[in-house]
Design a protein around this motif. Structure first.
Motif, short mmCIF file in Angstrom:
data_model
loop_
_atom_site.label_atom_id
_atom_site.label_comp_id
_atom_site.label_asym_id
_atom_site.label_seq_id
_atom_site.Cartn_x
_atom_site.Cartn_y
_atom_site.Cartn_z
N LYS A 208 34.87 43.29 42.06
CA LYS A 208 35.81 42.15 42.03
C LYS A 208 35.21 40.97 41.27
CE LYS A 208 38.70 42.89 46.14
NZ LYS A 208 39.98 42.50 45.50
N GLU A 213 37.86 38.36 40.11
CA GLU A 213 38.76 38.34 41.25
C GLU A 213 38.09 37.71 42.46
OE1 GLU A 213 39.97 42.35 41.91
OE2 GLU A 213 41.02 42.53 39.98
N THR A 214 38.89 37.27 43.42
CA THR A 214 38.39 36.62 44.62
C THR A 214 37.77 37.64 45.57
OG1 THR A 214 40.07 34.89 44.48
CG2 THR A 214 39.05 35.23 46.63
N GLU A 216 37.18 38.85 49.18
CA GLU A 216 37.89 38.66 50.45
C GLU A 216 36.98 39.09 51.61
OE1 GLU A 216 41.13 41.21 49.61
OE2 GLU A 216 42.34 39.64 48.68
N VAL A 280 32.11 32.64 41.39
CA VAL A 280 32.73 33.57 42.32
C VAL A 280 33.54 32.80 43.36
CG1 VAL A 280 32.31 35.36 44.04
CG2 VAL A 280 30.88 35.25 42.00
N ASP A 281 34.81 33.17 43.50
CA ASP A 281 35.66 32.58 44.53
C ASP A 281 35.65 33.47 45.77
OD1 ASP A 281 36.49 30.41 42.97
OD2 ASP A 281 38.01 31.64 41.98
N ILE A 282 35.69 32.85 46.94
CA ILE A 282 35.64 33.57 48.22
C ILE A 282 36.80 33.12 49.09
CG2 ILE A 282 34.27 34.03 50.29
CD1 ILE A 282 31.79 33.29 48.53
N ARG A 283 37.46 34.07 49.73
CA ARG A 283 38.58 33.76 50.62
C ARG A 283 38.44 34.58 51.90
NH1 ARG A 283 42.91 35.06 47.44
NH2 ARG A 283 43.13 37.15 48.31
#
Length: 337
Positions: A208, A213-214, A216, A280-283
């Motif tokens: 990811k 991409e985020t 998850e 890096v995006d984190i959700r």
């Protein structure tokens, strides 16, 4: 030795085969149904010959250092009986893997993991195979106060855990009833080079991140796992295949280290950044049904009886894994061009 490996085109199987070929002198037959992996995955580590079920000969008639690939499924009992003839050891890796798929389709999980394992045990018993190594996991134990060890009572919380517990039970029964030398290995969360098809957290997060991409995280990220590097796990399989007087035993194969998913991400993100991947995006997402909260293993039994311990630090293993994914991406891009 003559090795029969189910699910041998997968991550663990190809890593084991790569090591065996590096050692030299082994004869290897792989059976895979190509649902999760392909012959190209095996070709990454080995030159092999495709064989048809009608052309199978006992492995004792094959030359050393040869690799055969048979398309087949562990739920096919007659094929299993014929395919394992002449082997010294069976390494049973083929499975319907993971909690989430088992919750979606418990029947398929049972068919593959319970009846498929029973078929392979019957094939081993009737062909007088010396050793049967079964790939299990910590899932049979379910929710407990870790560390997990071999004497804990099992209370699986997912169909996957229940099916792996059944496999362990049948391995024990075949040892005590029929004298088949079975060894069940409860793998931790394995990661490392070669994990391109893995859906577990390390491989998924790297893929990811490389796509922008985020990431998850299910729940609050406080759930813990025991992350084991693939080379250490392969060494455990080798020990389980050859160590005398361990028939009927179950071993925890992990690192004896508890790591939260959030902590894993804290170690992984800088490693990705070093490799030029990011930001890096984190959700956070809702927790998944069937996931245990805490999971890590006491590996003293494996140390004492198999002479095995994990050696790779998480940071080092993550760095090697990220490098492998980058190289895979480079090769795929070159092929596409």
């Amino acid at each position: 030795m003559r090795w029969f490996i189910t699910g041998g085109c997968g991550f663990i199987g190809t890593s084991l085969i790569e090591k065996l070929l590096a050692e030299g002198g082994h004869t290897i037959r792989v059976m895979d149904n190509f649902v999760a992996c392909t012959p190209e995955d095996l070709a990454r580590v080995a030159n092999f010959e495709m064989v048809e079920s009608t052309d199978l000969k006992p492995m004792s008639e094959k030359s050393s250092s040869s690799v055969e690939l048979l398309e087949g499924d562990v739920v096919d009992g007659p094929l299993a009986f014929k395919a394992v003839a002449g082997a010294d050891v069976i390494v049973h890796l083929a499975a319907n893997t993971g909690v989430e798929p088992s919750v979606k389709d418990p029947g398929l999980d049972c068919t593959v993991n319970v009846f498929g394992t029973l078929n392979m045990l019957e094939a081993a018993r009737n062909n007088k195979i010396d050793r049967f190594v079964f790939a299990s996991s910590g899932a049979p134990i379910g929710e407990c106060e870790p560390p997990i060890h071999e004497e804990l009572a099992a209370h699986p919380v997912s169909p996957y855990g229940a099916s792996k517990l059944a496999g362990e039970g049948y391995c024990s029964a075949y040892f005590w009833s029929f004298g088949l030398d079975t060894v069940a290995l409860r793998f931790g969360n394995v990661y490392g080079p070669g994990s391109g098809h893995k859906t577990s957290v390390v491989a998924k997060f790297i893929r990811k991140a490389m796509k922008g991409e985020t990431l998850e995280i299910y729940g609050d990220g406080g759930q813990t796992r025991d992350f084991i590097y693939i080379a250490d796990l392969v060494n455990a399989i080798r020990k389980a295949a050859e160590t005398p007087d361990v028939g009927g035993e179950v071993f925890q194969i992990a690192t004896n280290a508890e790591t939260t998913v959030s902590r894993l991400v804290e170690k992984l993100v800088p490693t990705l950044d070093e490799a030029g991947i990011g930001p890096v995006d984190i959700r956070h997402e809702a927790p998944r049904v069937g996931d245990v909260r805490r999971n890590f293993s006491d590996t003293r039994k494996a140390r004492d009886m198999l002479g095995w311990t994990a050696e790779t630090k998480l940071r080092d293993g993550l760095r090697e894994t990220v490098s492998w994914f980058l190289e895979l991406n480079r090769k795929n891009a070159a092929s596409a061009a």
